[in-house]
Design a protein around this motif. Structure first.
Motif, mmCIF file in Angstrom:
data_model
loop_
_atom_site.group_PDB
_atom_site.id
_atom_site.type_symbol
_atom_site.label_atom_id
_atom_site.label_comp_id
_atom_site.label_asym_id
_atom_site.label_seq_id
_atom_site.Cartn_x
_atom_site.Cartn_y
_atom_site.Cartn_z
ATOM 1 N N ILE A 215 0.891 -1.262 0.025
ATOM 2 C CA ILE A 215 0.086 -0.044 0.099
ATOM 3 C C ILE A 215 0.969 1.327 -0.026
ATOM 4 O O ILE A 215 1.788 1.314 0.830
ATOM 5 N N TYR A 216 0.621 2.104 -0.822
ATOM 6 C CA TYR A 216 1.455 3.441 -0.843
ATOM 7 C C TYR A 216 0.584 4.587 -1.113
ATOM 8 O O TYR A 216 -0.444 4.653 -1.774
ATOM 9 N N VAL A 217 1.063 5.881 -0.712
ATOM 10 C CA VAL A 217 0.316 7.007 -0.605
ATOM 11 C C VAL A 217 1.303 7.926 -1.190
ATOM 12 O O VAL A 217 2.380 8.017 -0.603
ATOM 13 N N ASP A 218 0.964 8.834 -2.319
ATOM 14 C CA ASP A 218 1.920 9.676 -2.900
ATOM 15 C C ASP A 218 1.464 11.130 -2.233
ATOM 16 O O ASP A 218 0.506 11.803 -2.514
ATOM 17 N N ALA A 219 2.663 11.612 -1.508
ATOM 18 C CA ALA A 219 2.289 12.951 -0.883
ATOM 19 C C ALA A 219 3.326 13.922 -2.033
ATOM 20 O O ALA A 219 3.236 15.148 -1.504
ATOM 21 N N THR A 220 3.324 13.594 -3.183
ATOM 22 C CA THR A 220 4.005 14.668 -3.934
ATOM 23 C C THR A 220 3.212 16.109 -4.063
ATOM 24 O O THR A 220 1.831 15.737 -4.142
ATOM 25 N N CYS A 221 3.916 17.127 -3.921
ATOM 26 C CA CYS A 221 3.127 18.418 -3.853
ATOM 27 C C CYS A 221 2.201 18.467 -5.186
ATOM 28 O O CYS A 221 3.032 18.259 -6.414
ATOM 29 N N PRO A 222 0.956 18.891 -5.473
ATOM 30 C CA PRO A 222 0.231 18.821 -6.706
ATOM 31 C C PRO A 222 1.186 19.875 -7.636
ATOM 32 O O PRO A 222 0.905 19.624 -8.963
ATOM 33 N N LEU A 223 1.933 20.806 -7.043
ATOM 34 C CA LEU A 223 2.691 21.849 -8.043
ATOM 35 C C LEU A 223 3.802 21.168 -8.877
ATOM 36 O O LEU A 223 4.451 21.530 -9.817
ATOM 37 N N VAL A 224 4.600 20.282 -8.056
ATOM 38 C CA VAL A 224 5.488 19.338 -8.581
ATOM 39 C C VAL A 224 4.695 18.176 -9.691
ATOM 40 O O VAL A 224 5.369 18.108 -10.577
ATOM 41 N N SER A 225 3.827 17.657 -9.230
ATOM 42 C CA SER A 225 2.964 16.821 -10.002
ATOM 43 C C SER A 225 2.560 17.769 -11.631
ATOM 44 O O SER A 225 2.697 16.857 -12.493
ATOM 45 N N LYS A 226 2.341 18.946 -11.405
ATOM 46 C CA LYS A 226 2.016 19.742 -12.578
ATOM 47 C C LYS A 226 3.174 19.760 -13.697
ATOM 48 O O LYS A 226 3.139 19.485 -14.680
ATOM 49 N N VAL A 227 4.360 19.804 -12.904
ATOM 50 C CA VAL A 227 5.819 19.852 -13.833
ATOM 51 C C VAL A 227 5.751 18.484 -14.366
ATOM 52 O O VAL A 227 6.143 18.285 -15.598
ATOM 53 N N HIS A 228 5.528 17.297 -13.608
ATOM 54 C CA HIS A 228 5.509 15.836 -14.008
ATOM 55 C C HIS A 228 4.589 16.009 -15.409
ATOM 56 O O HIS A 228 5.164 15.179 -16.411
ATOM 57 N N ARG A 229 3.466 16.274 -15.253
ATOM 58 C CA ARG A 229 2.701 16.040 -16.340
ATOM 59 C C ARG A 229 2.963 16.939 -17.669
ATOM 60 O O ARG A 229 3.024 16.541 -18.743
ATOM 61 N N GLU A 230 3.548 18.181 -17.370
ATOM 62 C CA GLU A 230 4.146 18.787 -18.372
ATOM 63 C C GLU A 230 5.299 18.429 -19.161
ATOM 64 O O GLU A 230 5.122 18.051 -20.470
ATOM 65 N N VAL A 231 6.294 17.572 -18.583
ATOM 66 C CA VAL A 231 7.439 16.931 -19.284
ATOM 67 C C VAL A 231 6.667 15.778 -20.160
ATOM 68 O O VAL A 231 7.490 15.374 -21.024
ATOM 69 N N GLU A 232 5.833 15.158 -19.482
ATOM 70 C CA GLU A 232 5.235 13.982 -20.017
ATOM 71 C C GLU A 232 4.339 14.389 -21.436
ATOM 72 O O GLU A 232 4.648 13.741 -22.309
ATOM 73 N N ARG A 233 3.790 15.674 -21.386
ATOM 74 C CA ARG A 233 3.096 15.956 -22.531
ATOM 75 C C ARG A 233 4.021 16.511 -23.382
ATOM 76 O O ARG A 233 3.853 16.095 -24.762
ATOM 77 N N HIS A 234 5.038 17.213 -23.093
ATOM 78 C CA HIS A 234 6.111 17.419 -24.145
ATOM 79 C C HIS A 234 6.880 16.128 -24.826
ATOM 80 O O HIS A 234 7.056 16.446 -26.200
ATOM 81 N N HIS A 235 6.993 15.490 -23.968
ATOM 82 C CA HIS A 235 7.724 14.058 -24.586
ATOM 83 C C HIS A 235 6.906 13.336 -25.571
ATOM 84 O O HIS A 235 7.294 12.962 -26.557
ATOM 85 N N ALA A 236 5.564 13.338 -25.191
ATOM 86 C CA ALA A 236 4.673 12.687 -26.030
ATOM 87 C C ALA A 236 4.535 13.272 -27.376
ATOM 88 O O ALA A 236 4.240 12.785 -28.430
ATOM 89 N N GLN A 237 4.750 14.712 -27.344
ATOM 90 C CA GLN A 237 4.755 15.444 -28.607
ATOM 91 C C GLN A 237 6.206 15.401 -29.275
ATOM 92 O O GLN A 237 6.295 16.348 -30.424
ATOM 93 N N GLY A 238 6.975 14.740 -28.703
ATOM 94 C CA GLY A 238 8.307 14.447 -29.501
ATOM 95 C C GLY A 238 9.383 15.643 -29.243
ATOM 96 O O GLY A 238 10.522 15.719 -29.733
ATOM 97 N N ARG A 239 9.219 16.212 -28.055
ATOM 98 C CA ARG A 239 10.338 17.287 -27.641
ATOM 99 C C ARG A 239 11.172 16.736 -26.833
ATOM 100 O O ARG A 239 10.953 16.009 -25.981
ATOM 101 N N THR A 240 12.459 17.078 -26.721
ATOM 102 C CA THR A 240 13.442 17.072 -25.792
ATOM 103 C C THR A 240 13.231 17.988 -24.829
ATOM 104 O O THR A 240 13.146 19.192 -25.254
ATOM 105 N N ILE A 241 13.290 17.738 -23.490
ATOM 106 C CA ILE A 241 12.865 18.541 -22.427
ATOM 107 C C ILE A 241 14.314 19.245 -21.976
ATOM 108 O O ILE A 241 15.099 18.323 -21.512
ATOM 109 N N VAL A 242 14.373 20.438 -21.601
ATOM 110 C CA VAL A 242 15.472 21.049 -20.698
ATOM 111 C C VAL A 242 15.028 21.487 -19.374
ATOM 112 O O VAL A 242 14.081 22.223 -19.308
#
Length: 331
Positions: free
Chosen positions: A112-139
């Protein structure tokens, strides 16, 4: 000013009250806990209520020993990795975020696990995933080795994210000619520091894509703004925070940028070097986003034992943001 201020924090008796020098403490507002830290601590407390002790936590839930030790007293056990926790007890992931491999390991162990990642950090995670899906390299603009940076880079396959720590790194960045790029930033950077690196990226790569909303979190921005206002009126500055706390260290940097060379990071009042406050008339005081207000009160009381203290507050913003708890912990 008199020489009544003791030269160290270690055992010197406070001066006679009749001889105490005047000191104005200028409190930065906002300071201390942000919504993401409040949420992370509450997640551990709620997990203890729901599952009973012990509840395991991978890494420090937030970068503050006082907070960690308080949770340990309630039954939390802090470990380095998922494999260090027993499979029959729940585990919480810290507010800084984790690579995808971490929850994957917990699932493989049927934990059983619970993720306490700050939602604003999770926002960055989703951003890099979106850019990666669109074929971009992320800096990614951030500090190497910081857990938030490691968590963000761990959202994608190795090599998908390139890290730059300062503007000079942009000039040596190796990317394939014509490769589409996007950038993201660590949420706890100095606003000016991040802007300098972003400007360098935009100069070298005019077509680089950015986030829809800036990645540096509201709490980081607000605390740095209040520190600037406080530092301009202060002879010295104390910031409460951990040595490994990025946002706390940035507050010290901001004070120094405003011309306060006598700006120090401390974890507790016991660490104050009183000799550094000799001759100081106005002391700026703030706390990083992981430092509880009780530690601010502790510093003020320690000052009262040595000075005739007046406390003022410099408020530059009022924060009302709250983040919801994970559904698994909502009764």
């Amino acid at each position: 000013m008199t020489d009544a201020v003791s030269d160290s924090a270690a055992g010197d008796a406070p001066p006679d009250r009749r001889a105490r020098p005047q000191l104005t403490i200028l409190l930065a507002g906002p300071r201390g806990f942000c919504a993401g830290v409040d949420r992370a601590i509450l997640i551990v407390e709620k997990a203890l209520e729901k599952f009973g002790a012990p509840v395991y936590v991978r890494h420090e839930i937030v970068h503050n020993r006082f907070v960690v030790e308080s949770l340990e007293a309630k039954g939390a056990v802090f470990v380095k990795e998922v494999e260090d926790a027993p499979v029959d007890r729940p585990i919480v992931f810290s507010a800084h975020g984790v690579p995808k491999s971490v929850p994957d390991e917990a699932r493989q162990r049927n934990m059983i696990y619970v993720d306490a990642t700050c939602p604003l950090v999770s926002k960055v995670h989703r951003e890099v995933e979106r850019h990666h899906a669109q074929g971009r390299t992320i800096v990614l603009v951030g500090h190497a080795g910081h857990p938030e940076v490691e968590g963000t880079m761990g959202q994608l396959p190795p090599g998908s994210i390139l890290l730059v720590e300062k503007p000079a790194d942009v000039e040596t960045l190796e990317v394939a000619p014509g490769a589409p790029l996007a950038y993201a930033t660590q949420t706890t950077l100095s606003v000016d520091e991040a802007e300098a690196s972003i400007s360098a990226l935009k100069r070298r790569f005019p077509d680089i894509a950015g986030p829809k909303q800036e990645d540096i979190c509201y709490a980081t921005t607000n605390r740095q703004a209040s520190m600037r206002a406080v530092a301009r009126r202060s002879d010295a500055v104390l910031v409460l925070g951990a040595p490994n706390s990025s946002n706390s260290n940035r507050l010290v940097d901001v004070a120094k940028d405003e011309g306060v060379d006598n700006a120090l990071l401390i974890q507790r009042a016991a660490e104050i070097d009183w000799s550094r406050l000799r001759g100081v008339a106005t002391l700026g005081l703030s706390a990083g986003a992981s430092a509880p207000e009780v530690l601010v009160d502790e510093v003020i009381e320690a000052c009262r034992a040595r000075f005739d203290v007046t406390v003022e507050e410099e408020v530059t913003a009022v924060e009302t943001i709250e983040f919801k708890l994970p559904r698994a912990l909502v009764v």
